[in-house]
Design an enzyme around this catalytic site. Sequence first.
Site, PDB file in Angstrom:
ATOM      1  N   GLU A  52      45.205  50.304  41.653  1.00 55.26           N
ATOM      2  CA  GLU A  52      46.005  50.616  40.473  1.00 55.26           C
ATOM      3  C   GLU A  52      45.703  49.702  39.294  1.00 55.26           C
ATOM      4  O   GLU A  52      45.865  50.089  38.128  1.00 55.26           O
ATOM      5  CB  GLU A  52      47.501  50.573  40.802  1.00 55.26           C
ATOM      6  CG  GLU A  52      47.969  51.732  41.688  1.00 55.26           C
ATOM      7  CD  GLU A  52      47.788  51.473  43.181  1.00 55.26           C
ATOM      8  OE1 GLU A  52      47.145  50.470  43.559  1.00 55.26           O
ATOM      9  OE2 GLU A  52      48.294  52.297  43.978  1.00 55.26           O
ATOM     10  N   PHE A 114      62.222  52.134  51.448  1.00 59.29           N
ATOM     11  CA  PHE A 114      60.788  52.023  51.667  1.00 59.29           C
ATOM     12  C   PHE A 114      60.029  52.124  50.338  1.00 59.29           C
ATOM     13  O   PHE A 114      60.251  53.038  49.556  1.00 59.29           O
ATOM     14  CB  PHE A 114      60.325  53.132  52.620  1.00 59.29           C
ATOM     15  CG  PHE A 114      58.839  53.128  52.838  1.00 59.29           C
ATOM     16  CD1 PHE A 114      58.217  52.044  53.449  1.00 59.29           C
ATOM     17  CD2 PHE A 114      58.054  54.186  52.414  1.00 59.29           C
ATOM     18  CE1 PHE A 114      56.848  52.021  53.633  1.00 59.29           C
ATOM     19  CE2 PHE A 114      56.683  54.176  52.602  1.00 59.29           C
ATOM     20  CZ  PHE A 114      56.076  53.084  53.209  1.00 59.29           C
ATOM     21  N   GLN A 115      59.153  51.184  50.092  1.00 54.35           N
ATOM     22  CA  GLN A 115      58.358  51.125  48.865  1.00 54.35           C
ATOM     23  C   GLN A 115      59.205  51.130  47.608  1.00 54.35           C
ATOM     24  O   GLN A 115      58.802  51.647  46.569  1.00 54.35           O
ATOM     25  CB  GLN A 115      57.311  52.248  48.834  1.00 54.35           C
ATOM     26  CG  GLN A 115      56.296  52.084  49.968  1.00 54.35           C
ATOM     27  CD  GLN A 115      55.016  52.840  49.723  1.00 54.35           C
ATOM     28  OE1 GLN A 115      55.029  53.944  49.199  1.00 54.35           O
ATOM     29  NE2 GLN A 115      53.902  52.245  50.134  1.00 54.35           N
ATOM     30  N   LYS A 164      62.064  60.035  42.615  1.00 53.02           N
ATOM     31  CA  LYS A 164      61.474  61.239  43.189  1.00 53.02           C
ATOM     32  C   LYS A 164      62.391  62.453  43.056  1.00 53.02           C
ATOM     33  O   LYS A 164      61.929  63.567  42.813  1.00 53.02           O
ATOM     34  CB  LYS A 164      61.142  60.985  44.655  1.00 53.02           C
ATOM     35  CG  LYS A 164      60.214  62.035  45.230  1.00 53.02           C
ATOM     36  CD  LYS A 164      59.660  61.626  46.579  1.00 53.02           C
ATOM     37  CE  LYS A 164      58.746  62.715  47.134  1.00 53.02           C
ATOM     38  NZ  LYS A 164      58.226  62.374  48.458  1.00 53.02           N
ATOM     39  N   MET A 482      32.424  29.396  33.620  1.00 52.03           N
ATOM     40  CA  MET A 482      33.363  28.856  32.650  1.00 52.03           C
ATOM     41  C   MET A 482      34.200  27.738  33.285  1.00 52.03           C
ATOM     42  O   MET A 482      34.491  26.731  32.646  1.00 52.03           O
ATOM     43  CB  MET A 482      34.263  29.986  32.131  1.00 52.03           C
ATOM     44  CG  MET A 482      35.143  29.612  30.962  1.00 52.03           C
ATOM     45  SD  MET A 482      34.214  28.988  29.553  1.00 52.03           S
ATOM     46  CE  MET A 482      33.958  30.469  28.592  1.00 52.03           C
TER      47      MET A 482
HETATM   48  C1  LIG Z   1      37.344  32.730  28.005  1.00 56.05           C
HETATM   49  C2  LIG Z   1      37.876  33.156  26.668  1.00 56.05           C
HETATM   50  C3  LIG Z   1      37.462  32.517  25.516  1.00 56.05           C
HETATM   51  C4  LIG Z   1      37.901  32.930  24.270  1.00 56.05           C
HETATM   52  N1  LIG Z   1      37.361  32.343  23.159  1.00 56.05           N
HETATM   53  C5  LIG Z   1      37.609  32.894  21.941  1.00 56.05           C
HETATM   54  C6  LIG Z   1      36.921  32.453  20.771  1.00 56.05           C
HETATM   55  O1  LIG Z   1      36.094  31.561  20.801  1.00 56.05           O
HETATM   56  N2  LIG Z   1      37.198  33.081  19.601  1.00 56.05           N
HETATM   57  C7  LIG Z   1      38.097  34.098  19.518  1.00 56.05           C
HETATM   58  O2  LIG Z   1      38.273  34.660  18.441  1.00 56.05           O
HETATM   59  N3  LIG Z   1      38.767  34.508  20.589  1.00 56.05           N
HETATM   60  C8  LIG Z   1      38.540  33.956  21.798  1.00 56.05           C
HETATM   61  N4  LIG Z   1      39.201  34.448  22.900  1.00 56.05           N
HETATM   62  C9  LIG Z   1      40.218  35.502  22.720  1.00 56.05           C
HETATM   63  C10 LIG Z   1      41.566  34.927  22.360  1.00 56.05           C
HETATM   64  O3  LIG Z   1      42.199  34.453  23.528  1.00 56.05           O
HETATM   65  C11 LIG Z   1      42.470  35.991  21.699  1.00 56.05           C
HETATM   66  O4  LIG Z   1      42.574  37.117  22.524  1.00 56.05           O
HETATM   67  C12 LIG Z   1      41.948  36.469  20.369  1.00 56.05           C
HETATM   68  O5  LIG Z   1      41.476  35.393  19.589  1.00 56.05           O
HETATM   69  C13 LIG Z   1      43.040  37.193  19.616  1.00 56.05           C
HETATM   70  O6  LIG Z   1      42.493  38.001  18.645  1.00 56.05           O
HETATM   71  P1  LIG Z   1      43.302  38.446  17.364  1.00 56.05           P
HETATM   72  O7  LIG Z   1      43.875  37.262  16.661  1.00 56.05           O
HETATM   73  O8  LIG Z   1      42.409  39.317  16.590  1.00 56.05           O
HETATM   74  O9  LIG Z   1      44.587  39.187  17.898  1.00 56.05           O
HETATM   75  P2  LIG Z   1      44.867  40.488  18.756  1.00 56.05           P
HETATM   76  O10 LIG Z   1      45.309  40.047  20.088  1.00 56.05           O
HETATM   77  O11 LIG Z   1      43.823  41.517  18.655  1.00 56.05           O
HETATM   78  O12 LIG Z   1      46.181  40.944  17.996  1.00 56.05           O
HETATM   79  C14 LIG Z   1      46.130  41.760  16.889  1.00 56.05           C
HETATM   80  C15 LIG Z   1      47.054  41.273  15.791  1.00 56.05           C
HETATM   81  O13 LIG Z   1      47.036  42.285  14.783  1.00 56.05           O
HETATM   82  C16 LIG Z   1      48.303  42.861  14.634  1.00 56.05           C
HETATM   83  N5  LIG Z   1      48.149  44.301  14.475  1.00 56.05           N
HETATM   84  C17 LIG Z   1      48.091  45.263  15.423  1.00 56.05           C
HETATM   85  N6  LIG Z   1      47.937  46.473  14.865  1.00 56.05           N
HETATM   86  C18 LIG Z   1      47.905  46.267  13.535  1.00 56.05           C
HETATM   87  C19 LIG Z   1      47.768  47.135  12.425  1.00 56.05           C
HETATM   88  N7  LIG Z   1      47.626  48.469  12.562  1.00 56.05           N
HETATM   89  N8  LIG Z   1      47.776  46.587  11.190  1.00 56.05           N
HETATM   90  C20 LIG Z   1      47.919  45.240  11.026  1.00 56.05           C
HETATM   91  N9  LIG Z   1      48.057  44.387  12.034  1.00 56.05           N
HETATM   92  C21 LIG Z   1      48.036  44.897  13.280  1.00 56.05           C
HETATM   93  C22 LIG Z   1      49.097  42.484  15.856  1.00 56.05           C
HETATM   94  O14 LIG Z   1      50.472  42.441  15.545  1.00 56.05           O
HETATM   95  C23 LIG Z   1      48.499  41.127  16.233  1.00 56.05           C
HETATM   96  O15 LIG Z   1      49.127  40.086  15.517  1.00 56.05           O
HETATM   97  C24 LIG Z   1      38.814  34.007  24.167  1.00 56.05           C
HETATM   98  C25 LIG Z   1      39.270  34.617  25.308  1.00 56.05           C
HETATM   99  C26 LIG Z   1      38.796  34.228  26.559  1.00 56.05           C
HETATM  100  C27 LIG Z   1      39.280  34.963  27.767  1.00 56.05           C
HETATM  101  C1  LIG Z   2      42.075  36.967  37.418  1.00 59.50           C
HETATM  102  C2  LIG Z   2      41.567  35.657  36.953  1.00 59.50           C
HETATM  103  N1  LIG Z   2      41.555  34.587  37.782  1.00 59.50           N
HETATM  104  C3  LIG Z   2      41.076  33.394  37.348  1.00 59.50           C
HETATM  105  C4  LIG Z   2      40.630  33.246  36.063  1.00 59.50           C
HETATM  106  C5  LIG Z   2      40.098  31.886  35.585  1.00 59.50           C
HETATM  107  N2  LIG Z   2      38.669  32.004  35.232  1.00 59.50           N
HETATM  108  C6  LIG Z   2      38.250  32.154  33.970  1.00 59.50           C
HETATM  109  S1  LIG Z   2      36.593  32.306  33.835  1.00 59.50           S
HETATM  110  C7  LIG Z   2      36.400  32.154  35.502  1.00 59.50           C
HETATM  111  C8  LIG Z   2      35.041  32.186  36.124  1.00 59.50           C
HETATM  112  C9  LIG Z   2      34.335  33.478  35.938  1.00 59.50           C
HETATM  113  O1  LIG Z   2      33.141  33.423  36.660  1.00 59.50           O
HETATM  114  P1  LIG Z   2      32.021  34.524  36.459  1.00 59.50           P
HETATM  115  O2  LIG Z   2      32.612  35.875  36.523  1.00 59.50           O
HETATM  116  O3  LIG Z   2      30.903  34.250  37.380  1.00 59.50           O
HETATM  117  O4  LIG Z   2      31.580  34.306  34.948  1.00 59.50           O
HETATM  118  P2  LIG Z   2      30.706  33.124  34.287  1.00 59.50           P
HETATM  119  O5  LIG Z   2      31.678  32.200  33.628  1.00 59.50           O
HETATM  120  O6  LIG Z   2      29.925  32.462  35.351  1.00 59.50           O
HETATM  121  O7  LIG Z   2      29.862  33.833  33.295  1.00 59.50           O
HETATM  122  C10 LIG Z   2      37.640  31.970  36.131  1.00 59.50           C
HETATM  123  C11 LIG Z   2      37.815  31.760  37.571  1.00 59.50           C
HETATM  124  C12 LIG Z   2      40.683  34.382  35.232  1.00 59.50           C
HETATM  125  N3  LIG Z   2      40.303  34.331  33.950  1.00 59.50           N
HETATM  126  N4  LIG Z   2      41.129  35.564  35.690  1.00 59.50           N
END
Ligand SMILES: Cc1cc2nc3c(=O)[nH]c(=O)nc-3n(C[C@H](O)[C@H](O)[C@H](O)COP(=O)(O)OP(=O)(O)OC[C@H]3O[C@@H](n4cnc5c(N)ncnc54)[C@H](O)[C@@H]3O)c2cc1C
Ligand SMILES: Cc1ncc(C[n+]2csc(CCOP(=O)(O)OP(=O)(O)O)c2C)c(N)n1
Lengths: 586, 181
Positions: A52, A114-115, A164, A482
């Site tokens: 799911e 159940f469930q 249901k 990472m």
């Molecule tokens: C491992 C990892 C590393 C990351 N590193 C980075 C990084 O280096 N740089 C980076 O940028 N991000 C990075 N991120 C992502 C980060 O965590 C955020 O998800 C991201 O920066 C959020 O993007 P955003 O500000 O565009 O917001 P979003 O989450 O896309 O939110 C959208 C915003 O726009 C608003 N909005 C929605 N619809 C509308 C509309 N129609 N008109 C006007 N406003 C609207 C919402 O209210 C909200 O405030 C990383 C994520 C991971 C998992």
């Molecule tokens: C469901 C979940 N569990 C744990 C994490 C923490 N986490 C972030 S990156 C990462 C490693 C990912 O490894 P891989 O898919 O091999 O990517 P790589 O960084 O090596 O490119 C982990 C464990 C996560 N982001 N999501």
Amino acid sequence: MTETMTGAEMVVRAMQDHDVDTLFGYPGGAVLPIYDALFQQNSVQHILVRHEQGAVHSAEGYARSSGKVGVVLVTSGPGATNAVTGLTDALMDSIPIVCFTGQVPTHLIGSDAFQECDTVGITRHCTKHNYLVKRIEDLPRIIHEAFYVARSGRPGPVVIDIPKDIQFQRGTYTGPGEVQHKSYRPKMEGDRRAIERAVDLMLKAKRPVFYTGGGVINAGPEASKTLRELVRLTGFPVTSTLMGLGAYPANDPLWLGMLGMHGTYEANLAMHGCDVMINIGARFDDRITGRLDAFSPGSRKIHVDIDPSSINKNVKVEVGIIGDAGNVLKEMLEIFKAKKRAEQAEEIRPWWKEINSWRARNSLSYQRSKDVIKPQYAVERLYALTKNRKTYVTTEVGQHQMWAAQHFHFDEPNRWMTSGGLGTMGYGLPAAIGVQLAHPDALVIDIAGEASILMNMQEMSTAAQYRLPVKIFILNNEYMGMVRQWQELLHGGRYSESYSSALPDFVKLAEAYHAKGIRCGDPAELDAAIHDMIDYPGPVIFDCLVAKEENCLPMIPSGKAHNEMILPDFAGEIGDIIDSKGKQLV
Amino acid sequence: MNTTHYPTLTTQQIIEKRTFCVLVDNEPGVLARIAGMFSGRGYNIESLTVSETEHEKHLSRITIVTSGTANVLNQIEAQLDRLVPVHKVVNLTSKAAIERELALVKVAQQGETKGEHRMEALRLAAAFGAKTVDATLTSFIFELAGPSDDVERFINLMAAIGLVEVSRTGVAAIARGAEGL
Ligand SMILES: Cc1cc2nc3c(=O)[nH]c(=O)nc-3n(C[C@H](O)[C@H](O)[C@H](O)COP(=O)(O)OP(=O)(O)OC[C@H]3O[C@@H](n4cnc5c(N)ncnc54)[C@H](O)[C@@H]3O)c2cc1C
Ligand SMILES: Cc1ncc(C[n+]2csc(CCOP(=O)(O)OP(=O)(O)O)c2C)c(N)n1
Ligand SMILES: [Mg+2]
């Protein structure tokens, strides 16, 4: 338009009325009546996922790449709890989802049947809104409301929990046209005076920067077009968050690349040194701001966002404009056109000079190698060999995700699907399945890590069943890269549990799933192998063996300011950079 | 030298109290949604009252007294407003609203305390305008309606006399003047 039918038939009928052509689901006891109603029609195609969580991520991929609402159907109890990660992911990234969950019959609710689980209780915090349907009379209204709530304003997931007995009961169905929500009316038009003030600030700027985000994508393709017009009219530099990539074309000279923790040097220094910041649909996330008290200290900030709670949440701004990014951008464009000063181009020239000197640092560069495939190189080649096609990219979470964001360049919105806010490993494959269903003729690639891909690997069966030719491109570094990088940075290189031991043979695994497996570890053979992948008409798992201990740079270490980035030419030990306070941050 | 990575709480960030009136659809779970938003985001609830106000319209009125810095309070208002079943959020503190709560205060003879304390309890109750709603040979129950500060002071005084139990309703509030919500 009223008709008598069962609750289960209403669910299917309402989907048809909302133009749902694809539904992602998994059956079980508490939704059997709905599955029976689905069996007797042809307009909604049900995609049987294998978990799911996969159903919700597939619906997210479908929604993000098509602009439509993604729809999910799962059973009670474990079906609903398995969907929770996907729902939370959709909430964090503002993805419109309607998720139907089965529930035990009303008279058994609360008896630990159940469930049975308290689905509305469990999902209250990970949905934009949710409903438990207690009377058949309410069902049609609730479904129509749910579609409206999911896609309006700041989009998000909505759960409808249907016992249901309600699915069996007969009642009167009314169509969507007759329903209006009682309280929920997001503000779409920005305040004209605030927009004028914003444009006045922009017109006086000497060091401006556009900081755009996922909100521009949420606002639809028109908004991206208007953004392009406005940026080009102003001549200002533009950067975007991870979520906003593609809204502004990456091949344009005004584009600075992504900003934030793994963003480019020029984008981050432009944010740090600007005098006017124009935030369109981004939420000042902590991956962007880094150390808050050192975030863009000298700038006057404009923030356009549809959600009033986003404004002044993390960063205080001077002009907050609540409204849809598309509408506000249109007005900004119109006012800016009318008031444009030709001299401004000259006034911002020194700023561009400075930016170009930062660009010259070439912060996305890396040490090339003839012996081993560098992960950055792999993404570069993947981009080069697919850029002339209609290509959609999804990712898992980790270093590979960041390398994809840095080295795969997007020129169109809705082509890039990634889990940003929640950072859910296991997102990419099911999302790719959803994208492929929305765009059957497109090339859909999941840029994956060897650890992440195993989290929802079972969805390969789904891809096989529906003959979806998704390509899974694994940057296999044999590490949770990472995590390993952070351990190198923060914990003295003690790689506690971050090595990917006992990996499956991905080529054989592909074959076991009726797909094609390709392995490549030689830079000289990479192009040919990528061609093989693209040319194969079915699903492919590509096991790309890459350098094992490559770090993802540039990087703003946690707790540091934008002007304290680690660049690829950094010579010292990265383990010495972060102090004890910074280590506590995530 | 600033050694923390997020700005420290400086003296400018004063903690204030604020009363919000929230008009919501009277649908199941709406209270859990609001209370959950406060706990999920780490906000304080000092007092919360809820009841249906307009039965035909299925509307309930929730009065919440909360505290935090001005930034946090503004964020609370925005977070309340974005909940789907919320029709309206009004900052009553900014409108110099009338705020009242009702308390039932049980006072009883403790060990050696004599009639003197009984008289004192009655005198204080009269001074605060509290009603005596129950009396036995050894105890009273007072009913006091008023601003929270008065209720607070009354309870503190009764503590010295023989406070047994207090039940308070929480704050109900309404803006001054002719205008409705
Ligand atoms: C491992 C990892 C590393 C990351 N590193 C980075 C990084 O280096 N740089 C980076 O940028 N991000 C990075 N991120 C992502 C980060 O965590 C955020 O998800 C991201 O920066 C959020 O993007 P955003 O500000 O565009 O917001 P979003 O989450 O896309 O939110 C959208 C915003 O726009 C608003 N909005 C929605 N619809 C509308 C509309 N129609 N008109 C006007 N406003 C609207 C919402 O209210 C909200 O405030 C990383 C994520 C991971 C998992
Ligand atoms: C469901 C979940 N569990 C744990 C994490 C923490 N986490 C972030 S990156 C990462 C490693 C990912 O490894 P891989 O898919 O091999 O990517 P790589 O960084 O090596 O490119 C982990 C464990 C996560 N982001 N999501
Ligand atoms: Mg890895």
